[in-house]
Design a protein around this motif. Structure first.
Motif, PDB file in Angstrom:
ATOM      1  N   CYS A 340       0.851  -1.189   0.000  1.00  0.00           N
ATOM      2  CA  CYS A 340       0.000   0.000   0.000  1.00  0.00           C
ATOM      3  C   CYS A 340       0.887   1.239   0.000  1.00  0.00           C
ATOM      4  O   CYS A 340       1.803   1.355   0.797  1.00  0.00           O
ATOM      5  N   ARG A 341       0.619   2.170  -0.916  1.00  0.00           N
ATOM      6  CA  ARG A 341       1.481   3.344  -1.051  1.00  0.00           C
ATOM      7  C   ARG A 341       0.825   4.617  -0.519  1.00  0.00           C
ATOM      8  O   ARG A 341       1.092   5.717  -0.982  1.00  0.00           O
ATOM      9  N   CYS A 342      -0.038   4.413   0.471  1.00  0.00           N
ATOM     10  CA  CYS A 342      -0.750   5.542   1.071  1.00  0.00           C
ATOM     11  C   CYS A 342       0.168   6.686   1.500  1.00  0.00           C
ATOM     12  O   CYS A 342      -0.195   7.847   1.364  1.00  0.00           O
ATOM     13  N   VAL A 345       1.015   8.642  -1.438  1.00  0.00           N
ATOM     14  CA  VAL A 345      -0.191   9.330  -1.908  1.00  0.00           C
ATOM     15  C   VAL A 345      -0.452  10.540  -1.013  1.00  0.00           C
ATOM     16  O   VAL A 345      -0.714  11.648  -1.482  1.00  0.00           O
ATOM     17  N   CYS A 355      -0.482   3.273  -7.608  1.00  0.00           N
ATOM     18  CA  CYS A 355      -0.399   2.140  -6.687  1.00  0.00           C
ATOM     19  C   CYS A 355      -0.881   0.900  -7.433  1.00  0.00           C
ATOM     20  O   CYS A 355      -1.937   0.920  -8.061  1.00  0.00           O
ATOM     21  N   VAL A 357      -2.171  -1.869  -6.582  1.00  0.00           N
ATOM     22  CA  VAL A 357      -3.417  -2.559  -6.226  1.00  0.00           C
ATOM     23  C   VAL A 357      -4.655  -1.662  -6.325  1.00  0.00           C
ATOM     24  O   VAL A 357      -5.778  -2.106  -6.098  1.00  0.00           O
ATOM     25  N   PHE A 358      -4.452  -0.387  -6.683  1.00  0.00           N
ATOM     26  CA  PHE A 358      -5.577   0.544  -6.792  1.00  0.00           C
ATOM     27  C   PHE A 358      -6.652   0.002  -7.735  1.00  0.00           C
ATOM     28  O   PHE A 358      -6.366  -0.362  -8.874  1.00  0.00           O
ATOM     29  N   CYS A 362      -7.631  -3.220  -4.057  1.00  0.00           N
ATOM     30  CA  CYS A 362      -8.058  -2.158  -3.147  1.00  0.00           C
ATOM     31  C   CYS A 362      -9.178  -1.329  -3.774  1.00  0.00           C
ATOM     32  O   CYS A 362      -8.964  -0.590  -4.731  1.00  0.00           O
ATOM     33  N   TYR A 368      -7.930  -1.859   1.110  1.00  0.00           N
ATOM     34  CA  TYR A 368      -6.709  -2.520   1.559  1.00  0.00           C
ATOM     35  C   TYR A 368      -5.894  -1.537   2.398  1.00  0.00           C
ATOM     36  O   TYR A 368      -5.327  -1.886   3.417  1.00  0.00           O
ATOM     37  N   GLY A 369      -5.835  -0.300   1.962  1.00  0.00           N
ATOM     38  CA  GLY A 369      -5.123   0.728   2.725  1.00  0.00           C
ATOM     39  C   GLY A 369      -6.089   1.800   3.199  1.00  0.00           C
ATOM     40  O   GLY A 369      -7.221   1.873   2.721  1.00  0.00           O
ATOM     41  N   CYS A 371      -6.261   5.026   2.744  1.00  0.00           N
ATOM     42  CA  CYS A 371      -6.675   6.108   1.838  1.00  0.00           C
ATOM     43  C   CYS A 371      -7.882   5.728   0.998  1.00  0.00           C
ATOM     44  O   CYS A 371      -8.467   6.566   0.329  1.00  0.00           O
ATOM     45  N   MET A 372      -8.236   4.441   1.005  1.00  0.00           N
ATOM     46  CA  MET A 372      -9.386   4.002   0.219  1.00  0.00           C
ATOM     47  C   MET A 372     -10.653   3.966   1.082  1.00  0.00           C
ATOM     48  O   MET A 372     -11.740   3.724   0.576  1.00  0.00           O
ATOM     49  N   CYS A 379      -7.373   8.108  -2.426  1.00  0.00           N
ATOM     50  CA  CYS A 379      -7.659   6.952  -3.274  1.00  0.00           C
ATOM     51  C   CYS A 379      -9.162   6.765  -3.430  1.00  0.00           C
ATOM     52  O   CYS A 379      -9.665   6.474  -4.515  1.00  0.00           O
TER      53      CYS A 379
HETATM   54  S1  SF4 Z   1      -5.226   2.901  -0.158  1.00  0.00           S
HETATM   55 FE1  SF4 Z   1      -5.227   1.266  -1.636  1.00  0.00          FE
HETATM   56  S2  SF4 Z   1      -4.925   2.225  -3.623  1.00  0.00           S
HETATM   57 FE2  SF4 Z   1      -4.393   3.705  -2.055  1.00  0.00          FE
HETATM   58  S3  SF4 Z   1      -2.201   3.499  -1.819  1.00  0.00           S
HETATM   59 FE3  SF4 Z   1      -3.115   2.181  -0.270  1.00  0.00          FE
HETATM   60  S4  SF4 Z   1      -3.335   0.188  -1.250  1.00  0.00           S
HETATM   61 FE4  SF4 Z   1      -2.901   1.655  -2.864  1.00  0.00          FE
END
Ligand code: SF4
Lengths: 397, 353
Positions: A340-342, A345, A355, A357-358, A362, A368-369, A371-372, A379
């Protein structure tokens, strides 16, 4: 100076419709185009408020900007920056017998770092919803005062309010604590103060943001003076309201500053924001809370950026009250789930669709993270408003 | 619109209530109390011949054509909300499911799951409201069932309604009938029900003067179809709001649906409170709204017919079907900018700040 004071205020308060007016928007749009042409190079701006991201998506405001002007989302979503230590604490407490955990609805689905046993999707972490499914008494509330009411109605239980958010939510908590709360109510102190984080951003490698749209709600309380350090570091600042006219007026103000080279902290949102903020609210806030270092999830521990209870209010601190019952090891843990690259972001270093998995692993229905999860999460906003999809060209018959 | 002739039945139900002021387990056990409840409340209130016969199954006349058949279970908190209650909701919901298929709703069953201890006079109010709504829609509630759940195992009252309607053999509607250029219409303001109910939820208690739109729409739909016989598609707009229906329409289709933001009727209070609560009126629930897709040449007539009906005064043409982008529902703002109207993910909950 561009100001979002489009129409006189009506006697009973402002009329938000004025600030949605298409004609005004069109005028600001061409003003922005003019300024961008005059600046004559790509300019990156950043807002630091989840509501801004949400509104920009809802009105597709990025569509109205020239190609050379981009607006990125910064660390403005309270749900996303809330450190997993507090989420884990909330989860642990909710599973304690005799405890009712009251939380804003937004926090319920945010995973902390406690692994979710039996989960097949990989590195999936437990959220308060998972805790509820395992028997935890977790209740969604709309304000701190709801938590107080629950405490009054359940004198034989311990009620813990998960106090998350920036100034707008923490002032309400301060007001409540000052007026007195039942003994069985305590709070998880996870309130954040934004200015120190913004001071940190320019030190990041590759940081190339030239202007900040300041968070309109928070600065009604903190005022703008606390951002005065930024222009000297080469960053233009402008307060930002949330209607389309407000947002565009802030962008125009920033471009104007960048164009002339005369950087300052401008106040285009002056219909609600006073330069020194709300003195009374600040006083009450600082009577109850003091600024202390706090971890911003996945980013860093930032000095003097978290609101912690002052000594006379220590009795209301859940961390103190339940110190003996919390498992300190389980509180810490990997900050974001693997991949996860929150953090990036949140710092505006990447856009959500970078990201891997966006939109795949996710999504809002299975985040998954962090920010979603929240509507203010970058996200989430990108997904909801299809900002990752190619421009919507319409063809009619 | 025929109002229920309530006087006589409510006199008898009042007597039933005086015997027991709350629902007991034996009311669902099939014994004496069950029979009493059925006869003195349900049969007396719903009052129609097939039901009075108290047979195992209702035997009904068949007017011919194809049969439309729909079922829906209802739970709502609070059970009484501004503008309606669970009883009206349960009847209108099933009536609307049938009507949007082009059918004339005629018969309905009602099954109640009651919690032990449920207030008898509240149940009577719910049942009377069902009767009133059924009369309004011209349907008869001809079969029913009651079960009582132990206290703590139910949530007051759940109602399942199943409805039967009839439609002519030549009625042809569906997403495959929709063409680029068609117009998209709704019969009034969106999000009223969602915000009205939410305003009365525990912990929010906003005293706002907003009523749910819950209503049976078969009359309105009939009026539209008289002047616009080639309606391409209809769907009642319920949970998930406009966004859900718009996405159902375009799913896997070779066309897109464009909504003009400013054309969508939204009640001032809904606008205000949804902003405050962080809820999107396009995603908020409705219980008396229908989305219609109509050939362009019939759009004005359909609009006129709706506006002439009490449940369509604020009807509007809110968008159109476009060739591209395919399979996408999108919103065009007042500024000409565009965004995706994404399928709603979850129940709408108020945001933090
Ligand atoms: S919230 Fe989901 S889409 Fe956003 S950076 Fe984390 S894993 Fe990726």
């Amino acid at each position: 100076m561009v100001e979002a004071t489009a129409a006189p205020q009506a006697g009973t308060g402002f009329r938000p419709d004025t600030y949605k007016d298409p004609e005004l928007v069109a005028r600001l749009q061409s003003r922005i185009a003019e300024l961008a042409a005059s600046v004559a190079r790509p300019v990156k701006l950043m807002h630091i408020c989840g509501t801004h991201e949400h509104e920009m998506g809802r009105y597709a405001l990025r569509d109205l900007l020239p190609k050379s002007v981009s607006v990125l989302a910064g660390p403005g979503c309270p749900v996303c920056v809330c450190d997993n230590e507090y989420i884990n604490m909330a989860i642990q407490l909710s599973l304690e017998p005799g405890v009712i955990l009251a939380s804003f609805g937004d926090m319920l689905a945010v995973p902390g770092s406690i692994p979710l046993a039996g989960e097949r999707r990989g590195d999936v972490r437990m959220s308060l919803l998972d805790a509820r499914a395992r028997g935890g008494d977790v209740r969604a509330v709309y304000s701190a005062f709801d938590a107080k009411r629950i405490a009054e109605q359940n004198p034989d239980k311990q009620v813990v309010f998960f106090s998350v958010g920036f100034e707008t939510t923490v002032v309400a908590v301060a007001a409540m604590l000052k007026r007195g709360v039942p003994d069985n109510l305590s709070i998880i102190e996870a309130n954040y103060y934004t200015p120190p984080a913004t001071q940190l951003l320019p030190d990041l490698e590759g940081f190339d943001i030239e202007g900040f749209i300041l968070p309109g709600h928070a600065v009604t309380i903190t005022g703008l003076r606390v951002y005065e350090g930024l222009p000297t570091r080469g960053i233009a600042c402008a307060s930002g309201g949330f209607e389309p006219v407000d947002v565009l007026a802030s962008i125009a103000s920033l471009l104007e500053q960048i164009d002339t080279g005369d950087l300052t902290v401008a106040n285009p949102y002056q219909r609600l924001v006073k330069y020194d903020g709300n003195e009374r609210a600040k006083r009450e806030l600082h009577e109850v809370f003091e600024l202390a270092p706090i971890r911003w999830r996945g980013i860093a521990e930032i000095p003097a950026s978290g609101y912690k209870l002052r000594e006379p209010y220590h009795h209301a601190s859940a961390a103190r009250r339940f110190a003996g019952r919390l498992d300190p090891l389980a509180l810490k843990g990997a900050e974001h789930p693997k991949g996860c690259r929150c953090a990036e972001v949140t710092l505006g270093q990447i856009q959500p669709d970078e990201c891997r998995v966006f939109g795949q692993l996710c999504t809002p229905d299975s985040p998954y993270g962090p920010c979603m999860v929240s509507h203010e999460g970058t996200c989430r906003a990108w997904y909801t408003y299809g900002m990752h999809k190619e421009q919507l060209r319409v063809e009619t018959v | 619109m025929s109002r229920p002739s309530d006087a006589a039945p409510s006199a008898t139900t009042a007597r039933a209530a005086s015997r027991y002021d709350t629902v007991r387990l034996s009311h669902g056990s099939g014994g004496k109390l069950t029979l009493e409840l059925i006869e003195e409340l349900f049969v007396a209130t719903f009052s129609n011949e097939p039901l009075k016969a108290l047979t195992d199954a209702a035997i009904l006349a068949n007017p011919g054509g194809r049969i439309a058949f729909a079922t829906d279970s209802h739970t709502v908190k609070p059970a009484f909300f501004p503008g309606g209650d669970i009883g009206r909701l349960a009847v209108a919901g099933t009536v609307n499911d049938l009507a949007v298929m082009g059918a004339t709703p005629m018969y309905m069953s009602a099954a109640f799951l009651l919690e032990e201890g449920y207030d008898m006079s509240e149940l009577e109010r719910v049942v009377r409201s069902m009767k009133a709504t059924a009369d309004e829609a011209g349907v008869a509630i001809v079969a029913g069932d009651t079960k009582v759940l132990e206290r703590g195992h139910g949530d007051g009252v759940f109602i399942n309604t199943t409805g039967v309607g009839f439609l002519a053999d030549d009625v042809l509607m569906g997403v495959d009938q929709v063409r680029p250029g068609d117009k998209v219409l709704v019969n009034g303001t969106l999000g009223d029900h969602g915000i009205a109910v939410m305003s009365r939820r525990e912990g929010l208690d906003l005293a706002i003067e907003l009523e749910s739109d819950v209503a049976p729409l078969n009359g309105l739909i009939e009026a539209v179809r008289r002047v616009a016989p080639n309606v391409r598609f209809m769907r009642d707009v319920t949970r998930g709001g406009l966004a859900a229906v718009a996405n159902e329409v375009v799913h896997r289709q070779a066309y897109g649906l464009r909504v003009f933001d400013v054309a969508v009727p939204v009640h001032e209070l809904v606008e205000q409170y949804s902003e405050m609560l962080g809820i999107d009126p396009f995603l908020a629930a409705n219980e008396g709204k229908v989305l219609l897709i109509v050939a362009p040449e019939e759009a004005e007539a359909a609009l006129g017919a709706m506006k002439a009906h009490p449940f369509g005064r604020e009807a509007a043409i809110i968008g159109d079907i476009v060739k591209k982008p395919e399979g996408v529902a999108l919103v065009e703002t007042a500024y000409g900018s565009r965004r995706v109207l994404e399928m709603p993910i979850e129940e709408q909950l108020p945001r933090i700040c």
